[in-house]
Design a protein around this motif. Structure first.
Motif, short mmCIF file in Angstrom:
data_model
loop_
_atom_site.label_atom_id
_atom_site.label_comp_id
_atom_site.label_asym_id
_atom_site.label_seq_id
_atom_site.Cartn_x
_atom_site.Cartn_y
_atom_site.Cartn_z
N ASN A 175 69.71 2.61 -67.55
CA ASN A 175 70.27 1.54 -68.38
C ASN A 175 70.99 0.52 -67.50
OD1 ASN A 175 71.29 -0.01 -70.43
ND2 ASN A 175 72.88 1.45 -71.03
N ALA A 176 70.62 -0.75 -67.62
CA ALA A 176 71.20 -1.79 -66.78
C ALA A 176 72.11 -2.75 -67.54
CB ALA A 176 70.08 -2.58 -66.10
N ALA A 177 72.29 -2.51 -68.85
CA ALA A 177 73.14 -3.40 -69.65
C ALA A 177 74.61 -3.21 -69.28
CB ALA A 177 72.93 -3.14 -71.13
N LEU A 178 75.35 -4.30 -69.21
CA LEU A 178 76.77 -4.23 -68.87
C LEU A 178 77.58 -3.73 -70.07
CD1 LEU A 178 77.23 -7.64 -67.03
CD2 LEU A 178 77.03 -5.38 -65.97
N GLY A 179 78.61 -2.95 -69.78
CA GLY A 179 79.56 -2.57 -70.83
C GLY A 179 80.52 -3.70 -71.12
N PHE A 180 81.21 -3.61 -72.24
CA PHE A 180 82.15 -4.66 -72.62
C PHE A 180 83.38 -4.72 -71.72
CE2 PHE A 180 80.73 -5.03 -77.34
CZ PHE A 180 79.71 -5.89 -76.95
N GLU A 181 83.60 -3.69 -70.91
CA GLU A 181 84.75 -3.69 -70.00
C GLU A 181 84.69 -4.88 -69.04
OE1 GLU A 181 84.01 0.36 -71.49
OE2 GLU A 181 82.75 -1.14 -70.48
N PHE A 182 83.49 -5.18 -68.55
CA PHE A 182 83.34 -6.33 -67.65
C PHE A 182 83.72 -7.62 -68.36
CE2 PHE A 182 80.43 -9.92 -66.79
CZ PHE A 182 80.95 -10.32 -65.57
N TYR A 183 83.21 -7.81 -69.57
CA TYR A 183 83.48 -9.04 -70.31
C TYR A 183 84.95 -9.16 -70.69
CZ TYR A 183 78.42 -9.40 -70.55
OH TYR A 183 77.09 -9.50 -70.22
N GLU A 184 85.57 -8.04 -71.02
CA GLU A 184 86.99 -8.05 -71.35
C GLU A 184 87.82 -8.51 -70.16
OE1 GLU A 184 90.15 -5.17 -73.69
OE2 GLU A 184 88.54 -4.23 -72.52
N GLU A 185 87.52 -7.96 -68.98
CA GLU A 185 88.25 -8.34 -67.77
C GLU A 185 88.00 -9.80 -67.41
OE1 GLU A 185 90.66 -8.17 -64.40
OE2 GLU A 185 90.50 -6.81 -66.12
N ALA A 186 86.75 -10.24 -67.50
CA ALA A 186 86.42 -11.63 -67.17
C ALA A 186 87.10 -12.61 -68.12
CB ALA A 186 84.90 -11.82 -67.21
N LEU A 187 87.12 -12.28 -69.41
CA LEU A 187 87.78 -13.15 -70.39
C LEU A 187 89.29 -13.20 -70.15
CD1 LEU A 187 85.80 -12.15 -73.60
CD2 LEU A 187 85.90 -14.44 -72.60
N HIS A 188 89.86 -12.07 -69.78
CA HIS A 188 91.30 -12.04 -69.49
C HIS A 188 91.63 -12.95 -68.30
CE1 HIS A 188 95.35 -10.44 -69.01
NE2 HIS A 188 95.07 -10.21 -67.74
#
Length: 287
Positions: A175-188
């Motif tokens: 599975n190569a899909a990113l988890g939401f943890e990356f997006y949460e950190e980037a948005l922060h």
């Protein structure tokens, strides 16, 4: 004159990397560099570079001959591939990419006619010709009427494009899909640097995003074609990209190479894949 050929294949982002490599190879060496778009009639991927104002369009196999080899509108896969194998054996040395997302100086200094097969996904191959490539990766046609409303909002506000890629990335193994943890950190981090901004979400799995993306209020870009999505993403001020060549190029071709860009550093998506101006976040793919 020395002549090389570069294979063009797979999705739009990969095609752009391959074309950029071919263009830079021609500019750097003075050799004639042909392209070889190879797509099957049954493939989900289509040749899309002709939608842009690219200049290096001379093909190893002509459109007419490819049409004949493909039995007109049908597949003809083994005939297309067989003819190309014949030409390669007759005229070129075959050079295959040894390691993805890694620069290899030896590849761009060949003195024999060569057929290049790979993805060439590092800006080191073509960074010196950035402005020339940027002027070529421009759509021949304007965006659709449906996309104009999104464009207006993107231009009126401080806009951040966020890309979520799933579809072919979501699988039981690998599975190569990113988890939401990356997006949460980037948005922060984006919030800390920008303050207020309007988030525009681009994705190939819109139902998933509607049901699951709760990190921040957003505008979902919907009901426009993929080339419109690419252009809208490119026009955003700042970017949070996925592990995807599609959003990589949308950011890279944007103003100031995407403004503030956050990108995932995971697996093969190493530091050499990204421009030095971008901000990398070590992350993992979703389990």
């Amino acid at each position: 004159m020395l002549q090389h050929v570069v294979r063009i294949s797979d999705g739009l982002g990969n095609q752009m990397f391959q074309y950029a490599f071919a263009y830079a190879l021609a500019r750097r060496t003075g050799a004639e560099v042909l392209i070889d778009p190879l797509f099957w009639g049954t493939s989900l991927r289509k040749y899309q570079l002709e939608k842009f104002k690219v200049t290096n369009t001379k093909r190893m196999v002509s459109r007419v001959w490819d049409y004949i080899l493909g039995f007109g509108p049908r597949n003809g896969r083994r005939f297309k591939d067989g003819y190309r194998q014949f030409l390669i054996r007759k005229k070129y040395q075959l050079i295959k990419e040894k390691q993805v997302m890694c620069y290899d100086e030896n590849l761009v200094s060949q003195t024999r006619p060569s057929f290049y097969m790979g993805f060439w996904q590092t800006p080191r191959y073509f960074e010196a010709y950035y402005e020339e490539l940027k002027s070529q990766f421009v759509r021949k046609k304007n965006i659709s009427v449906q996309a104009l409303d999104y464009q207006k909002r993107i231009q009126e506000e401080t806009s951040v494009a966020l890309h979520i890629r799933r579809t072919d990335y979501v699988r039981q193994e690998g599975n190569a899909a990113l988890g939401f943890e990356f997006y949460e950190e980037a948005l922060h981090r984006m919030q800390d640097r920008l303050g207020a901004f309007q988030l525009f979400v681009f994705t190939d799995d819109k139902e998933f995003v509607k049901k699951n993306f709760k990190l921040r209020e957003y505008v979902l870009v919907d009901k426009v074609c993929d080339l419109d999505e690419f252009e809208l993403m490119r026009q955003c001020d700042h970017h949070i990209i996925a592990n995807s060549t599609f959003s990589w190029w949308a950011a890279y071709l944007g103003m100031d190479k995407g403004g503030i860009v956050y990108a995932p550093c995971t697996g093969i998506w190493s530091q050499e894949f990204y421009p030095k101006e971008w901000n990398l976040i070590d992350t993992k793919t979703d389990i």
